[in-house]
Write a protein that holds these residues in place. Structure first.
Motif, short mmCIF file in Angstrom:
data_model
loop_
_atom_site.label_atom_id
_atom_site.label_comp_id
_atom_site.label_asym_id
_atom_site.label_seq_id
_atom_site.Cartn_x
_atom_site.Cartn_y
_atom_site.Cartn_z
N SER A 50 58.61 -11.59 80.41
CA SER A 50 57.21 -12.01 80.27
C SER A 50 56.33 -11.04 81.04
CB SER A 50 57.03 -13.43 80.79
OG SER A 50 57.38 -13.49 82.17
N ALA A 51 55.04 -11.11 80.77
CA ALA A 51 54.11 -10.18 81.43
C ALA A 51 53.99 -10.50 82.91
CB ALA A 51 52.74 -10.28 80.77
N PRO A 52 53.84 -9.47 83.76
CA PRO A 52 53.62 -9.72 85.20
C PRO A 52 52.35 -10.51 85.43
CG PRO A 52 54.22 -7.43 84.81
CD PRO A 52 53.94 -8.04 83.46
N GLY A 53 52.24 -11.10 86.62
CA GLY A 53 51.09 -11.94 86.95
C GLY A 53 49.90 -11.11 87.42
N GLN A 54 49.11 -11.73 88.29
CA GLN A 54 47.86 -11.12 88.73
C GLN A 54 48.11 -9.78 89.43
OE1 GLN A 54 45.74 -13.47 91.57
NE2 GLN A 54 43.92 -12.15 91.58
N VAL A 58 48.58 -0.95 94.86
CA VAL A 58 48.58 -1.94 93.78
C VAL A 58 49.70 -2.94 94.03
CG1 VAL A 58 48.73 -2.30 91.29
CG2 VAL A 58 47.65 -0.23 92.17
N GLN A 59 49.37 -4.25 93.92
CA GLN A 59 50.35 -5.33 94.05
C GLN A 59 50.21 -6.26 92.84
OE1 GLN A 59 50.75 -6.86 98.31
NE2 GLN A 59 48.65 -6.12 98.31
N TRP A 60 51.31 -6.93 92.49
CA TRP A 60 51.27 -7.84 91.35
C TRP A 60 52.31 -8.93 91.53
CZ3 TRP A 60 52.86 -2.81 91.31
CH2 TRP A 60 54.23 -2.58 91.10
N GLU A 61 52.16 -9.97 90.76
CA GLU A 61 53.12 -11.07 90.76
C GLU A 61 54.22 -10.79 89.76
OE1 GLU A 61 51.04 -14.63 89.96
OE2 GLU A 61 49.92 -14.64 91.86
N ALA A 62 55.45 -11.15 90.11
CA ALA A 62 56.59 -10.93 89.22
C ALA A 62 56.46 -11.79 87.97
CB ALA A 62 57.89 -11.26 89.95
N PRO A 63 57.05 -11.35 86.84
CA PRO A 63 56.99 -12.17 85.60
C PRO A 63 57.74 -13.48 85.80
CG PRO A 63 58.48 -10.32 85.35
CD PRO A 63 57.77 -10.11 86.64
N LYS A 64 57.26 -14.49 85.17
CA LYS A 64 57.90 -15.80 85.29
C LYS A 64 59.26 -15.82 84.60
CE LYS A 64 53.54 -18.31 85.76
NZ LYS A 64 52.66 -19.37 85.20
N VAL A 65 59.42 -14.99 83.55
CA VAL A 65 60.70 -14.90 82.85
C VAL A 65 61.17 -13.45 82.96
CG1 VAL A 65 61.93 -15.26 80.67
CG2 VAL A 65 59.94 -16.68 81.23
N PRO A 66 61.99 -13.11 83.98
CA PRO A 66 62.33 -11.70 84.20
C PRO A 66 63.32 -11.14 83.18
CG PRO A 66 63.40 -13.09 85.82
CD PRO A 66 62.49 -14.00 85.05
N LYS A 67 64.32 -11.94 82.74
CA LYS A 67 65.32 -11.52 81.76
C LYS A 67 65.95 -10.17 82.13
CE LYS A 67 63.59 -14.06 77.74
NZ LYS A 67 63.18 -13.96 76.33
N HIS A 96 60.04 -2.61 92.68
CA HIS A 96 59.37 -3.55 93.57
C HIS A 96 58.01 -3.97 93.03
CE1 HIS A 96 62.50 -2.90 96.54
NE2 HIS A 96 62.36 -1.58 96.36
N ASN A 97 57.39 -4.96 93.72
CA ASN A 97 56.14 -5.56 93.25
C ASN A 97 54.91 -4.93 93.90
OD1 ASN A 97 58.33 -7.49 92.74
ND2 ASN A 97 56.70 -8.80 91.92
N ARG A 98 55.06 -3.81 94.54
CA ARG A 98 53.92 -3.13 95.13
C ARG A 98 54.14 -1.63 95.00
NH1 ARG A 98 56.42 -6.44 98.95
NH2 ARG A 98 57.80 -5.34 100.43
N PHE A 99 53.06 -0.90 94.73
CA PHE A 99 53.20 0.52 94.41
C PHE A 99 51.92 1.23 94.83
CE2 PHE A 99 53.02 4.20 91.51
CZ PHE A 99 54.28 4.74 91.73
#
Length: 1403
Positions: free
Chosen positions: A468-472, A485-494, A521-524
């Motif tokens: 699924s698409a990453p969050g905010q 840049v930081q973001w929330e992990a996708p709810k369905v990573p698969k 990682h969730n930050r770049f």
């Protein structure tokens, strides 16, 4: 008294863990049934050394992965995967250890006996001996991931060299840093294998060699894997090398590679320069390169070089597979030095416009005999058309022909390739396809051989579909060219592989890729942006099925530095000191220490990652920032071990991660004692003291914490000493008595009612040495405002440093009672309204420095003193250097003045005299000088009317003051007298005058000079000297035009006393100067003379005289008025008949008359000048006295002989001129005791008495020679010899006889001309020092040449004259005797007696 704390690893316990993770070793305390009593200590010492050497040590964990003692013990205690077989292994190990211990004890006894036997036969040590294994290797069976130690003992002479082999191949510790460790202690050789794996199963051998032979010992090591142990490797990852290779090189990195950008198909080099000490060409540093925590090895795609102060990594054929975080790790003496930077690799130009980029990370999984599963990562598509599929190509190893494996594109990122030949090796590559064309091929995979493998890597993940698409997405400022840049992990990573980040300039339509390889990682941090431009960002998740939908766009953000105006700030350094504070079985509470350097802005966030201790994959703990340095990690499995690492973030971005923590066991804490204190830090580190601070335990136990104990040990020592006897309630402690330059470590133990809790993590080592230039806090009062403050000037500081003030070691923060200001290196804490509530200990710490800190205790006395000063500043007075005073000037003017410390230009003042203000005007002038602070009033004519009180009132801004002077009575009279004198002096100086009145000086020859200086003189100015009103006319007239005149007084003595006067006059006036040389002035002159004379005084000289022994001291001048003292044996000598004291102008003397032995001893003369005493000494004893006494006796005898010898007293002339036919009478008086004998000679022939020549000697006193009617034959040289036993005298007379009518001949022997002869001349005697006279009884003596007087020239014989008078026999001449006549001129002169007869020798 401090007491010793026994470390946990030395306490007696039933079992003790000695492994890294899972291996359990049992240590039992075995008591011997019998004890061997011996007074010798060497047996026990050898036994202890051997036991310690052969004990199996714990695996040495590298510094950056060290764990706390408790954590390791708890982790090691129970391992769920080996619990069933552990007891069996423990029993076996215990049995083997007891056997080994017994062997060691026996060996120690044998060694002791051998040592005692060989003490008397040391020569036995020289006997050659081939190697012999005293204790051979033994086999081992261990679990995987546990350490093992093989050891043996070998003997031989010379000492053998032991080498280790594994399966016949030499063991090289450098080939796998941290894997092997070879030791040799006390003759025990050991091989330690850290964290064994199955492949370590082999036969190991130790080969001992010396010149006399070789011996070998072998043993088998079997490594087993626990049941249920699975594979720990995951997709794309390999184990992270954590071991530190021991190095003896000191290495410092200098220029480091920065963030780099490359393109597919190109090449790039990453380089670091470094300083290596010592720099040995044949021993380069050990460097390792990592990409995304994966160790790189040299290959065709990776080139490495280390040497010459450079470490370089070259990637000659760039592909997107090469994108990632590159880390250089250099092994140093103290651990490792690391540097990391990101490399971005962009797509090469597409094969066709709009074609996608090449796939990456092609890898083969599930390898079988006829097929493999090929997987890869999809490329990022930003503005290109969506990817519709992929083509997979294969090529046999060694060939260059690629064959397409699939006819139609596959839509997922994996494909099973069939039709492979068994035993053949292949490479694979992938191409992406979209509507615009086919991409460039990916980098080929590693070589894969189609074989049935017992174990191979399988592709994980069975869930289908994209994530699924990453969050905010949140973008924040970082630097002037990057954004965080930081973001929330996708709810369905698969089975998520990573993320692609895209960016876009605000207002543009096209997106650009920020990374070209999936980021995990969730930050770049997006680099390479345009400063000042605004951007938005989006994120896509990636798995083998493709890319997810795009996330929502971030808010626009302008690219500029996070802080400052155009200044680029850095990210924080790594946190450190991760420790466990508590655990409840499902969570662990962690704490860590803040970074040593914040990077220029406040650390605002922390990010924590965790992993299983047996795993390799790190998982993010928190997506939202943690602001405190304490965090509770949830969702853990009880009984498992975990590792953690922390990253700090500020407005500049996220910093580097910390080193992984020690493994921590998730196990519920239920002890009643408190948990460990944490966050140990130091302040005010000095040469002999420091302050340690800490935070309270997170876990308090069964009751509240009541106090703390602090333990200290020297670095490297395990013996901790408790510093405080009683538990302290506060969380800091002043530690004193440290050794300067020594390094210490500390730990803290909390106490509650149930007991003492677990010790904290050991602190960082701290060296007891103050930083260079360290200064302490200064307390003071502001001179302008009167504020009371504490101030510190830091000895070092950087742009990011902050001053943190505390009271009683509690941060002050925003407090209304104080305010803090900082400027440059100085920070000031100012008290708003100070009182007793502000008393206490204040401290300040400067962040981002190497421990700059200081403290100051504000006491009540100090505060009261500063309050008084503050009041004086806030209610000021004009401070005065000098109060109102007066001075008399030239011309008799009087100046009233005072001086202030400081005056401003706006100062105002007034003078008040006798309660009446006066101003500048006729007769007085008032002025001031701001620069000097002087205010003055000058009165021109000072009279009796000026008596009274003088006051000055000053106003300067807010400050004011006044000063008064009372000038009445005697004080006024003295001032008035001085003023009148100065007026007269001014008038005097209008004409010729003395600029310096008469004074005296002493010349080097001790001449006294009366001198003066004159001024305002002319050529006609007269100068005269007077003494007692009698004018003195000096030999050299005074020259007034020279400005100085002087009157010399040579040979100064008491006769020169008197009043001397100098008078200077001309038509303009007259001036007089007097000088009274008497009393004190006379004494001063004498002292001045004595100073020069005493300095010039010679040493005492011995001089013998007929009267006695004389000591003489020569000097430039001597007078009896000088203070001189003669001493004999320290006793003062007074002048007497025995000791006579005197002197001349050249010397002082002291004579010992008729010396005896009593006068022996040391003599000295002391010349005093009133300030200094000049002393000269002479030791009159011993040989010096003997020689002097003999000389005195000789001189005394000689003087006596001289006194009593025969001599002519007077009456004989030198030359007699007489006319022929006259009578000549030569008469003289002689003396001697006894009466001398008298003999007359003519031309050296004795004269006999007859009628013509008659010789008489009457009464022993009068001797006469009378020649009747002289003839020319009587001319000649006559002489008389008077002699007795003491000596005599020989006198010569020249007689010239001339005829009547002849000219009177010239007188001889230098006498005056005589017109006529004088028959009877004035007697004279001339001693002749030639030889004794001949005996008187000899009628005609003939003296030798040495006895003959010098001949004189004879006068011509004059003509005979009728006048001749016979000489009577009486010794007294009669009236008829020849006497000088007045008509005949002057008498014959009497010559000076200069010739004496020789002194008879002493008897």
């Amino acid at each position: 008294m401090p007491y010793k704390v026994t470390p946990w690893y030395r306490r007696k316990r039933g079992t003790q863990v000695k492994t890294d993770y899972a291996c359990q070793h049992t240590r039992s305390v075995v008591k011997h049934r019998t004890e061997r009593k011996s007074s010798c200590k060497s047996v026990s010492q050898v036994q202890a050394q051997a036991t310690e050497a052969m004990a199996e040590p714990a695996y040495t964990i590298p510094e950056f992965r060290q764990r706390t003692t408790e954590g390791t013990e708890e982790y090691q205690r129970v391992a769920t995967n080996v619990s069933k077989g552990l007891s069996v292994i423990q029993e076996e190990i215990h049995r083997m250890r007891m056997v080994t211990k017994a062997q060691v004890d026996s060996l120690a006894i044998q060694r002791e006996v051998k040592e005692r036997m060989t003490k008397r036969t040391d020569w036995l040590d020289e006997i050659p001996k081939m190697p012999d294994f005293v204790l051979a290797l033994r086999p081992h069976t261990v679990w995987e991931k546990t350490p093992i130690k093989l050891f043996c003992t070998v003997q031989g002479n010379p000492r053998p060299v032991v080498k280790w082999y594994k399966g016949g191949v030499p063991v090289d510790p450098l080939s796998a840093p941290g894997k092997y460790k070879i030791e040799n202690k006390y003759g025990v050789h050991s091989l330690i294998i850290s964290r064994c794996v199955v492949s370590d199963t082999a036969e190991y051998s130790a080969v001992a060699t010396n010149p006399h032979g070789t011996a070998t010992s072998m043993a088998t090591v079997t490594v087993k894997r626990p049941a249920g142990g699975g594979e720990l490797c995951h997709l794309g990852l390999v184990p992270h090398l954590t071991e530190i290779h021991p190095s003896k090189l000191e290495i410092s990195l200098l220029d480091r590679f920065s963030i780099s950008f490359g393109q597919e198909g190109g090449a790039i080099s990453l380089m670091c320069t470094m300083v290596v000490v010592p720099d040995l060409p044949n021993v380069p540093p050990i460097a390792q390169w990592y990409r995304d925590d994966k160790l790189l090895k040299p290959s065709q795609l990776v080139e490495m070089f280390v040497g010459g102060g450079v470490a370089r990594l070259t990637l000659p054929h760039l592909a997107k597979d090469d994108e990632g975080l590159y880390t250089l790790r250099i092994f140093t003496k103290d651990g490792t030095a690391e540097h990391s930077a990101y490399l971005f690799v962009s797509d090469a130009a597409p094969s066709a416009p709009g074609a996608p980029g090449a796939p990456m990370s092609v890898k083969a999984y599930d390898v079988n005999a006829d097929y493999v599963l090929v997987a890869w990562k999809p490329p990022n598509t930003v503005n290109e058309a969506a990817i519709t599929g992929y083509f997979v190509d294969r090529c046999e190893a060694g060939g260059d022909t690629w064959v397409q494996c699939n006819d139609a594109p596959v839509k997922v990122c994996k494909y099973p390739v069939h039709g492979l030949s068994v035993g053949h090796s292949y490479h694979f590559r992938v191409r992406a396809v979209n509507s615009a064309g086919i991409s460039r091929p990916s980098r080929k995979s590693d070589k894969v051989t189609a074989l049935d493998a017992a174990e191979n890597e399988r592709l994980q993940g069975k869930e289908e579909g994209v994530p699924s698409a990453p969050g905010q997405v949140v973008a924040t400022r970082n630097t002037k060219s990057s954004v965080f840049v930081q973001w929330e992990a996708p709810k369905v990573p698969k089975n998520l592989i990573g993320y692609y980040i895209d960016g876009r300039v605000v207002g543009a339509k096209e997106w650009f890729p920020c990374n070209h390889k999936p980021f995990r990682h969730n930050r770049f941090v997006v680099h390479g942006l345009t400063p000042g431009e605004s951007y938005v960002f989006r994120v896509q998740a990636v798995n083998i099925f493709g890319l997810s939908d795009e996330s929502q766009e971030s808010s626009p953000i302008a690219v500029e530095p996070a802080l400052g105006k155009g200044v680029e700030y850095a990210t924080p350094s790594a946190p450190f000191g991760i420790t466990m504070l508590s655990s409840d079985g499902s969570s662990i509470t962690l704490a860590w220490k803040s970074p040593k350097h914040c990077g220029g802005s406040k650390v605002s966030a922390y990010y924590i990652d965790r992993r299983d201790a047996d795993g390799l994959v790190w998982k993010e703990v928190n997506l939202e920032a943690v602001t405190e340095r304490v965090c509770t990690v949830d969702n853990l499995t009880e009984g498992n071990f975990y590792e953690f690492k922390v990253q700090a973030a500020n407005m500049a971005g996220v910093g580097v991660p910390s080193v992984p923590s020690a493994p921590m066991k998730c196990e519920a804490w239920n002890m009643e004692e408190p948990g460990p204190a944490y966050d140990l830090s130091f302040s005010e580190v000095r040469s002999h003291s420091l302050v340690i601070l800490w935070k309270a335990p997170f876990y308090t136990g069964a009751s509240a914490v009541t106090g703390y104990f602090v333990d200290m040990a020297k670095k490297g020592s395990s013996e901790f000493t408790t510093l405080n006897e009683e538990a302290v309630s506060h969380r800091y402690l002043q530690v004193s008595g440290l050794e300067e330059g020594e390094t210490y470590v500390f730990r803290v133990r909390a106490v509650n009612t149930k007991g003492v809790g677990k010790a904290s993590q050991v602190s960082e080592p701290v060296c007891a040495r103050a930083l260079p230039g360290t200064k302490e806090i200064e307390a003071g009062v502001d001179e302008e405002t009167g504020d009371i403050f504490l101030s510190l000037e830091a000895c070092e500081i950087c742009e990011e440093s902050k001053f943190v003030w505390s009271k009683n070691y509690k941060p002050i923060g925003d407090c209304p009672r104080v305010s803090v200001t900082s400027k440059g290196r100085t920070s000031r804490l100012t008290f708003t309204n100070p009182d007793k509530d502000d008393l206490g200990k204040y401290s300040v710490v400067v962040t981002d420095t190497d421990g700059v800190s200081a403290s100051h205790t504000l006491t009540e006395d100090a505060l009261n003193t500063m309050l008084e000063l503050s009041h004086a500043i806030r209610h000021p007075v004009v401070p005065l250097k000098h109060g109102l005073n007066y001075e008399i000037l030239e011309k008799g003017h009087v100046r009233f003045w005072l001086q202030a410390v400081k005056l401003s230009p706006s100062v105002s003042y007034r003078f008040i005299v006798n309660d009446k203000e006066v101003t500048s005007g006729e007769g007085q002038k008032i002025s001031h000088d701001v620069a000097t602070g002087v205010i003055q009033m000058t009165v021109d004519l000072f009279t009796r009317a000026n008596e009274g009180t003088y006051t000055v009132q000053i106003h300067d801004g807010k400050a004011k003051t006044q000063s008064s002077l009372v000038l009445v009575g005697d004080v006024f009279k003295a001032a008035l007298k001085e003023a009148e004198f100065q007026r007269k002096e001014h008038i005097r100086k209008q004409g010729p005058h003395f600029s310096e009145y008469l004074y005296f000086t002493i010349a080097d020859d001790c001449t006294v000079m009366l001198a003066c200086k004159v001024a305002n003189v002319q050529k006609d100015t007269a100068f005269r000297w007077y003494k007692e009103e009698d004018e003195i006319v000096p030999e050299t007239p005074p020259n007034v035009m020279s400005g100085a005149c002087a009157l010399p007084i040579p040979l100064f003595s008491r006769k020169d006393q008197g009043v001397y006067k100098a008078v200077l006059s001309d038509n303009r006036g007259k001036d007089t100067s007097t000088f009274d040389i008497s009393g004190q002035a006379f004494d001063d002159i004498i002292n001045a003379i004595a100073q020069i004379a005493g300095a010039s005084a010679s040493e005492l000289v011995l001089q013998c005289t007929p009267e006695g022994i004389r000591l003489q001291c020569y000097m430039s001048y001597y007078t009896e008025e000088m203070k001189t003292v003669w001493k004999h044996k320290e006793s003062k000598i007074a002048s007497s008949e025995k000791m006579r004291i005197g002197g001349t102008a050249e010397m002082a003397w002291m004579q010992i008359c008729d010396p005896t032995d009593k006068e022996k001893g040391n003599y000295s003369i002391e010349i005093s000048d009133g300030v200094k005493t000049h002393t000269r000494t002479f030791d009159l004893s011993g040989q010096a006295y003997t020689d002097a006494y003999e000389e005195y006796l000789r001189l005394k005898a000689a003087a006596f002989a001289e006194k009593n010898r025969g001599r002519v007293v007077g009456g004989l002339p030198d030359v007699v001129t007489i006319m022929e036919e006259k009578s000549l009478s030569l008469t003289c008086t002689v003396w001697g005791e006894p009466t001398p004998e008298v003999t007359w000679f003519k031309n050296e022939q004795e004269v006999a008495s007859n009628e013509h020549t008659k010789v008489t000697f009457d009464g022993g006193k009068f001797a006469s020679l009378v020649i009747n009617k002289v003839t020319p034959d009587d001319s000649g040289k006559y002489s008389i010899n008077v002699r007795n036993k003491y000596g005599g005298e020989f006198v010569e007379i020249t007689v010239s006889v001339y005829r009547h009518g002849e000219q009177i001949p010239e007188p001889k022997l230098g006498q005056a001309k005589t017109p006529t002869a004088t028959p009877a001349a004035t007697p004279a005697a001339t001693p002749v020092p030639k030889s004794p006279a001949p005996p008187s009884k000899t009628p005609t003596p003939t003296p030798s040449k040495s006895q003959t007087p010098a001949p004189s020239m004879k006068s011509p014989t004059p003509a005979s004259t009728p006048s001749s008078t016979p000489v009577p026999k009486s010794p007294t001449p009669s009236q008829r005797s020849p006497t000088p006549a007045s008509s005949r001129g002057a008498k014959s002169p009497t010559p000076t007696r200069s010739i004496k007869s020789p002194t008879p020798p002493r008897k």
